[in-house]
Design a protein around this motif. Structure first.
Motif, PDB file in Angstrom:
ATOM      1  N   LYS A 143       0.859  -1.136  -0.096  1.00  0.00           N
ATOM      2  CA  LYS A 143       0.022  -0.017   0.116  1.00  0.00           C
ATOM      3  C   LYS A 143       0.975   1.319   0.008  1.00  0.00           C
ATOM      4  CE  LYS A 143      -3.874  -2.089   2.566  1.00  0.00           C
ATOM      5  NZ  LYS A 143      -4.361  -1.940   4.148  1.00  0.00           N
ATOM      6  N   HIS A 144       0.526   2.326  -0.515  1.00  0.00           N
ATOM      7  CA  HIS A 144       1.026   3.697  -0.672  1.00  0.00           C
ATOM      8  C   HIS A 144       0.307   4.663  -0.079  1.00  0.00           C
ATOM      9  CE1 HIS A 144       3.988   1.879  -3.327  1.00  0.00           C
ATOM     10  NE2 HIS A 144       3.034   0.940  -4.048  1.00  0.00           N
ATOM     11  N   ASP A 145       1.062   5.253   0.990  1.00  0.00           N
ATOM     12  CA  ASP A 145       0.150   6.177   1.860  1.00  0.00           C
ATOM     13  C   ASP A 145       0.017   7.543   1.114  1.00  0.00           C
ATOM     14  OD1 ASP A 145      -0.862   8.056   3.861  1.00  0.00           O
ATOM     15  OD2 ASP A 145       1.148   7.963   5.032  1.00  0.00           O
ATOM     16  N   ARG A 146      -1.475   7.832   0.968  1.00  0.00           N
ATOM     17  CA  ARG A 146      -1.463   9.268   0.187  1.00  0.00           C
ATOM     18  C   ARG A 146      -1.640  10.542   1.197  1.00  0.00           C
ATOM     19  NH1 ARG A 146      -5.680   8.366  -4.427  1.00  0.00           N
ATOM     20  NH2 ARG A 146      -5.543  10.391  -4.261  1.00  0.00           N
ATOM     21  N   GLY A 147      -1.382  10.331   2.499  1.00  0.00           N
ATOM     22  CA  GLY A 147      -1.711  11.175   3.347  1.00  0.00           C
ATOM     23  C   GLY A 147      -3.124  11.620   3.872  1.00  0.00           C
ATOM     24  N   GLY A 148      -3.311  12.119   4.890  1.00  0.00           N
ATOM     25  CA  GLY A 148      -4.678  12.620   5.547  1.00  0.00           C
ATOM     26  C   GLY A 148      -5.612  11.227   5.557  1.00  0.00           C
ATOM     27  N   GLY A 149      -4.907  10.069   5.840  1.00  0.00           N
ATOM     28  CA  GLY A 149      -5.678   8.947   6.261  1.00  0.00           C
ATOM     29  C   GLY A 149      -6.248   8.016   5.091  1.00  0.00           C
ATOM     30  N   ALA A 150      -5.491   8.358   3.792  1.00  0.00           N
ATOM     31  CA  ALA A 150      -6.057   7.582   2.663  1.00  0.00           C
ATOM     32  C   ALA A 150      -4.616   6.679   2.051  1.00  0.00           C
ATOM     33  CB  ALA A 150      -6.207   8.235   1.648  1.00  0.00           C
ATOM     34  N   GLU A 171      -7.983   3.236   0.240  1.00  0.00           N
ATOM     35  CA  GLU A 171      -8.791   3.088   1.265  1.00  0.00           C
ATOM     36  C   GLU A 171      -8.702   4.550   2.149  1.00  0.00           C
ATOM     37  OE1 GLU A 171      -7.998  -1.120   3.597  1.00  0.00           O
ATOM     38  OE2 GLU A 171      -6.414  -0.776   2.130  1.00  0.00           O
ATOM     39  N   PHE A 172      -9.753   4.675   2.845  1.00  0.00           N
ATOM     40  CA  PHE A 172     -10.104   5.864   3.536  1.00  0.00           C
ATOM     41  C   PHE A 172     -10.135   5.572   4.995  1.00  0.00           C
ATOM     42  CE2 PHE A 172     -11.000   6.557  -0.643  1.00  0.00           C
ATOM     43  CZ  PHE A 172     -10.832   8.105  -1.133  1.00  0.00           C
ATOM     44  N   ALA A 173      -9.433   6.003   5.948  1.00  0.00           N
ATOM     45  CA  ALA A 173      -9.942   5.803   7.472  1.00  0.00           C
ATOM     46  C   ALA A 173     -11.061   6.961   7.892  1.00  0.00           C
ATOM     47  CB  ALA A 173      -8.494   6.446   8.043  1.00  0.00           C
ATOM     48  N   GLY A 174     -11.610   6.627   8.729  1.00  0.00           N
ATOM     49  CA  GLY A 174     -12.721   7.490   9.168  1.00  0.00           C
ATOM     50  C   GLY A 174     -12.277   8.987   9.052  1.00  0.00           C
ATOM     51  N   GLY A 175     -13.474   9.789   8.488  1.00  0.00           N
ATOM     52  CA  GLY A 175     -13.028  11.179   8.214  1.00  0.00           C
ATOM     53  C   GLY A 175     -12.264  11.456   6.996  1.00  0.00           C
ATOM     54  N   ALA A 176     -11.639  10.460   6.421  1.00  0.00           N
ATOM     55  CA  ALA A 176     -10.441  10.996   5.448  1.00  0.00           C
ATOM     56  C   ALA A 176     -11.105  11.406   4.163  1.00  0.00           C
ATOM     57  CB  ALA A 176      -9.589   9.685   5.280  1.00  0.00           C
ATOM     58  N   LYS A 177     -10.393  12.256   3.586  1.00  0.00           N
ATOM     59  CA  LYS A 177     -10.676  12.660   2.369  1.00  0.00           C
ATOM     60  C   LYS A 177      -9.397  13.087   1.341  1.00  0.00           C
ATOM     61  CE  LYS A 177     -11.086  17.607   3.927  1.00  0.00           C
ATOM     62  NZ  LYS A 177     -11.841  18.664   4.322  1.00  0.00           N
ATOM     63  N   GLU A 225     -16.698  -0.401  -0.187  1.00  0.00           N
ATOM     64  CA  GLU A 225     -16.990  -0.860   1.417  1.00  0.00           C
ATOM     65  C   GLU A 225     -17.255   0.759   1.753  1.00  0.00           C
ATOM     66  OE1 GLU A 225     -13.905  -1.900   4.783  1.00  0.00           O
ATOM     67  OE2 GLU A 225     -14.043  -3.219   3.159  1.00  0.00           O
ATOM     68  N   GLY A 226     -18.439   0.939   2.869  1.00  0.00           N
ATOM     69  CA  GLY A 226     -18.399   2.013   3.498  1.00  0.00           C
ATOM     70  C   GLY A 226     -19.342   3.082   3.111  1.00  0.00           C
ATOM     71  N   HIS A 227     -19.234   4.126   3.364  1.00  0.00           N
ATOM     72  CA  HIS A 227     -20.378   5.182   3.001  1.00  0.00           C
ATOM     73  C   HIS A 227     -19.315   6.504   2.324  1.00  0.00           C
ATOM     74  CE1 HIS A 227     -24.294   7.407   3.119  1.00  0.00           C
ATOM     75  NE2 HIS A 227     -23.490   8.418   3.056  1.00  0.00           N
ATOM     76  N   ALA A 228     -19.784   6.818   1.302  1.00  0.00           N
ATOM     77  CA  ALA A 228     -18.782   7.938   0.697  1.00  0.00           C
ATOM     78  C   ALA A 228     -19.708   9.265   0.351  1.00  0.00           C
ATOM     79  CB  ALA A 228     -18.149   7.489  -0.631  1.00  0.00           C
ATOM     80  N   LEU A 229     -18.933  10.271   0.347  1.00  0.00           N
ATOM     81  CA  LEU A 229     -19.306  11.482  -0.447  1.00  0.00           C
ATOM     82  C   LEU A 229     -18.482  11.703  -1.618  1.00  0.00           C
ATOM     83  CD1 LEU A 229     -20.081  13.442   2.728  1.00  0.00           C
ATOM     84  CD2 LEU A 229     -21.816  12.467   1.489  1.00  0.00           C
ATOM     85  N   PRO A 273     -12.573  18.407 -12.309  1.00  0.00           N
ATOM     86  CA  PRO A 273     -12.208  18.165 -10.651  1.00  0.00           C
ATOM     87  C   PRO A 273     -13.163  17.297  -9.894  1.00  0.00           C
ATOM     88  CG  PRO A 273     -11.741  20.507 -11.885  1.00  0.00           C
ATOM     89  CD  PRO A 273     -12.462  19.633 -12.680  1.00  0.00           C
ATOM     90  N   HIS A 274     -12.748  16.545  -9.167  1.00  0.00           N
ATOM     91  CA  HIS A 274     -13.369  15.814  -8.110  1.00  0.00           C
ATOM     92  C   HIS A 274     -12.735  15.508  -7.022  1.00  0.00           C
ATOM     93  CE1 HIS A 274     -11.404  13.137 -10.612  1.00  0.00           C
ATOM     94  NE2 HIS A 274     -11.446  12.183  -9.667  1.00  0.00           N
ATOM     95  N   ARG A 275     -13.540  14.901  -6.117  1.00  0.00           N
ATOM     96  CA  ARG A 275     -12.854  14.142  -4.960  1.00  0.00           C
ATOM     97  C   ARG A 275     -13.820  13.121  -4.133  1.00  0.00           C
ATOM     98  NH1 ARG A 275     -12.373  18.375   0.193  1.00  0.00           N
ATOM     99  NH2 ARG A 275     -14.882  18.902   0.432  1.00  0.00           N
ATOM    100  N   PHE A 276     -13.276  12.157  -3.399  1.00  0.00           N
ATOM    101  CA  PHE A 276     -14.108  11.339  -2.716  1.00  0.00           C
ATOM    102  C   PHE A 276     -13.837  11.586  -1.036  1.00  0.00           C
ATOM    103  CE2 PHE A 276     -14.339   9.553  -6.808  1.00  0.00           C
ATOM    104  CZ  PHE A 276     -15.375   9.099  -6.818  1.00  0.00           C
ATOM    105  N   ARG A 277     -14.750  11.511  -0.439  1.00  0.00           N
ATOM    106  CA  ARG A 277     -14.550  11.805   1.209  1.00  0.00           C
ATOM    107  C   ARG A 277     -15.437  10.609   1.898  1.00  0.00           C
ATOM    108  NH1 ARG A 277     -17.722  16.467   2.951  1.00  0.00           N
ATOM    109  NH2 ARG A 277     -18.808  16.406   0.737  1.00  0.00           N
TER     110      ARG A 277
END
Length: 137
Positions: free
Chosen positions: A18-25, A46-52, A68-72, A95-99
């Motif tokens: 796995k490669h750390d993207r920072g901020g819990g991802a 993969e996103f930890a709780g609250g990560a974006k 898996e989980g619930h995303a925005l 431009p986009h993002r997932f949270r």
């Protein structure tokens, strides 16, 4: 990883770095140019709780499935709730993002880029990096 006589490959994500993207991802590359992909690449993040992840765009089309989980999903000035197995199609240059919508539960997305030479440009800084370079060991 198991490679067959025909150069087909069975990947075992548990054994891929796995490669750390920072901020819990963190991101795990799956099908890559290094495996012989000539039209697309895949992986999951993969996103930890609250990560974006920050707003960004790509030089090619992208499709993302929430595994898996619930995303925005933030795009075009709107926020969309995403449930497992929901799928997106994102044109190049948009431009986009997932949270992660949960502060405690993890979230996982599977992504597919429409080019083995996909890159990511961060909206805030304008920095562009090849996706493959993010996964170099």
């Amino acid at each position: 990883m198991i490679k067959t006589e025909s150069n087909a490959v069975l990947l075992k994500p548990a054994s891929i770095k796995k490669h750390d993207r920072g901020g819990g991802a963190s991101t795990t590359p799956l099908v890559t140019k290094g495996l012989g992909a000539s039209v697309f690449i895949t992986g999951y993040t993969e996103f930890a709780g609250g990560a974006k992840i920050p707003f960004h765009y790509h030089n090619c089309e992208e499709s993302v499935m929430l595994v898996e989980g619930h995303a925005l999903f933030d795009i075009d000035g709107q926020e969309f709730e995403v449930a497992p197995q929901d799928m997106t199609f994102i044109p190049a240059g948009v431009p986009h993002r997932f949270r992660n919508a949960s502060d405690t539960e993890p979230m996982k997305i599977l992504w597919i880029y429409g080019s083995p030479d996909a890159n990511r440009t961060l909206v805030e800084t304008g920095e562009t990096r090849p996706i493959a370079a993010e996964h170099a060991t």
